[in-house]
Design an enzyme around this catalytic site. Structure first.
Site, short mmCIF file in Angstrom:
data_model
loop_
_atom_site.label_atom_id
_atom_site.label_comp_id
_atom_site.label_asym_id
_atom_site.label_seq_id
_atom_site.Cartn_x
_atom_site.Cartn_y
_atom_site.Cartn_z
N ASP A 136 0.80 -1.27 0.05
CA ASP A 136 -0.08 -0.08 -0.11
C ASP A 136 0.77 1.22 0.06
O ASP A 136 0.42 2.23 -0.66
CB ASP A 136 -0.98 -0.01 1.12
N GLY A 137 2.01 1.21 0.60
CA GLY A 137 2.90 2.39 0.70
C GLY A 137 3.46 2.77 -0.77
O GLY A 137 3.38 4.00 -0.91
N THR B 297 -10.25 2.17 5.38
CA THR B 297 -9.66 1.01 5.73
C THR B 297 -8.09 1.13 6.20
O THR B 297 -7.53 -0.03 6.33
CB THR B 297 -9.84 -0.29 4.70
N ALA B 298 -7.48 2.29 6.16
CA ALA B 298 -6.30 2.46 6.39
C ALA B 298 -6.13 3.19 8.04
O ALA B 298 -6.55 2.46 9.05
CB ALA B 298 -5.61 3.16 5.27
N TYR B 299 -5.36 4.26 8.17
CA TYR B 299 -5.04 4.67 9.50
C TYR B 299 -6.58 4.86 10.14
O TYR B 299 -6.37 4.89 11.25
CB TYR B 299 -4.43 6.01 9.05
N SER C 153 -7.52 1.77 12.00
CA SER C 153 -6.77 1.47 13.00
C SER C 153 -7.08 2.34 14.31
O SER C 153 -6.95 2.20 15.41
CB SER C 153 -5.26 1.56 12.59
N ASN D 168 -6.09 8.65 0.53
CA ASN D 168 -6.49 7.97 1.82
C ASN D 168 -6.87 8.99 2.77
O ASN D 168 -8.06 9.19 3.01
CB ASN D 168 -5.27 7.24 2.40
#
Length: 313
Positions: free
Chosen positions: A85-86, A201-203, A206, A160
Site C-alpha cells: 500500500d505504501g 480501511t487504513a489509518y 486503526s 487515503n
C-alpha cells in the site's frame, strides 16, 4: 466509470513503480518489463532513493529512469505498481499529477489498495497489453493549511487521508473541529484524521473509524486518541468543508497526506479539507466486490453463511 480505450496508438508507454527491497520483488519487476517489452510497450521505471537494486539487473538497468517528480508519468497510459500500500500511494501521487490510471499488484502484506496479487502477475500484465481493463474514479480530498493569521502556508491532496498530528509527544494537541463553518467540538488529542472512503480501511480504521464502501461519496472524520466525551467518528457530506484548528498556545503540529507528504503547522494553524477537484483513476481488472475484498484482506470469519434464498435455487 470509464473503459480503457481500444484505439491503437503508435506509441505506448507505462511507468513501472516497483518496490525493490526484496529479491522476489525485483524478479517480478523484471518479469513485468519483459512482458511489456515483448508486446512493444515502452517501460520507464521509477527510481527510489536507493537505485542500486536496478544496477544489477540486466533487464531493468537499461530502462529509462525517472524520479518522483510531478511529470514522472507524463505521456504514459498508466502507472503500474508492484508492491504494498505504501508503494501504491506514492505511485498514485504520480498518476494523479498527470491524470492517468494506476494499477496495483500486491507484493506486500495486506495490500488493500492493490487490484490483484503477485500470483496473477502475468494475467494482469496481459490485461494491460490487451487494454481489457476498466477505470473507475476514486474520491480524493484537497487540503489547505493556514497559519494563525489565515495566510496559506501549504496545499496538498490525499487519496487515503490527511492526518493532523501532534509533534509534542509529552502532551496533547488542543484542537477544535469545525464542519461547514460551525464548531463541532474541542478536545485534546494525538491528532485528527480526515479520510476518504478509500482511506477508511487504513489509518482511520486503526484509529477506530468505520469502514466506508468506496462507492460512497463522503468525508470521514476520526479523532485520534482524544481526551473528551464526544469523540466519535463523523461521516459528513462530500460537499462539506471540514476544518481543524489548533490552539495558538498549543505545540506545533503536522498535516501529513497519505503518510508521506507533510506540511508543518505552527501553533494556531488551521487545516481545511474539501472534496478533491481531481479523483484518482483506478484500474479494475475484474468484477469482484469490495465486500469480498474486505473479507479476504481482513480474514473475516464468514463460516455458516447460507446466502440469500434466491441464490439457493
Amino acid at each position: 466509470m470509464s473503459t480503457a480505450t481500444t484505439e491503437q496508438t503508435t506509441h505506448r508507454e507505462v511507468l513501472l513503480v516497483p518496490h525493490t527491497g526484496r529479491s522476489k520483488n525485483l524478479s517480478a519487476a523484471e518479469r513485468t518489463a519483459e512482458l511489456l517489452d515483448a508486446a512493444g510497450i515502452t517501460v520507464r521505471v521509477l527510481v527510489h532513493q536507493d537505485g542500486r537494486p536496478l544496477e544489477g539487473s540486466e533487464i531493468l538497468s537499461p530502462l529509462k529512469r525517472v524520479t518522483h517528480t510531478a511529470d514522472a508519468a507524463e505521456g504514459c497510459e498508466l502507472v503500474l505498481v508492484l508492491g504494498g500500500d505504501g508503494t501504491f500511494l506514492r505511485a498514485a501521487d504520480l498518476a494523479h499529477a498527470v491524470d492517468v490510471p494506476v494499477l496495483g499488484i500486491n507484493l506486500g502484506h495486506v495490500g488493500f489498495l492493490a487490484e490483484w496479487e503477485a500470483e496473477s502477475l502475468d494475467a494482469a500484465i496481459q490485461r494491460v497489453i490487451d487494454r481489457t481493463y476498466r477505470v473507475e474514479d476514486r474520491m480524493t480530498v484537497d487540503v489547505t493549511v493556514l497559519d494563525n493569521d489565515l495566510e496559506v502556508i501549504g496545499r496538498g491532496w490525499a487519496l487515503n487521508e490527511v492526518s493532523v498530528e501532534n509533534l509534542n509527544r509529552r502532551g496533547v494537541l488542543d484542537a477544535i473541529l469545525e464542519v461547514d463553518g460551525r464548531p463541532v467540538s474541542s478536545f485534546g488529542c494525538d491528532g485528527v484524521l480526515i479520510s476518504t472512503p478509500t482511506g477508511s480501511t487504513a489509518y482511520a480504521f486503526s484509529a477506530g473509524g468505520p469502514v466506508l464502501w468506496p462507492e460512497l461519496d463522503a468525508i470521514l472524520v476520526v479523532p485520534n486518541n482524544a481526551h473528551a466525551l464526544f469523540t466519535k467518528p463523523l461521516v459528513v457530506s462530500p460537499r462539506s468543508t471540514v476544518a481543524v484548528e489548533s490552539n495558538p498556545d498549543a505545540s506545533p503540529a503536522m498535516a501529513v497526506m497519505d503518510g508521506f507528504r507533510p506540511i508543518p503547522m505552527p501553533p494556531g494553524s488551521r487545516v481545511e479539507v474539501v472534496r478533491g477537484a481531481r479523483p484518482v483513476r483506478w484500474v479494475r481488472l475484474d468484477e469482484s466486490t469490495f465486500t469480498d475484498r474486505l473479507v479476504t484482506k481482513l480474514r473475516l470469519p464468514v463460516s455458516g453463511w447460507r446466502g440469500p434464498r434466491n441464490q439457493q435455487k
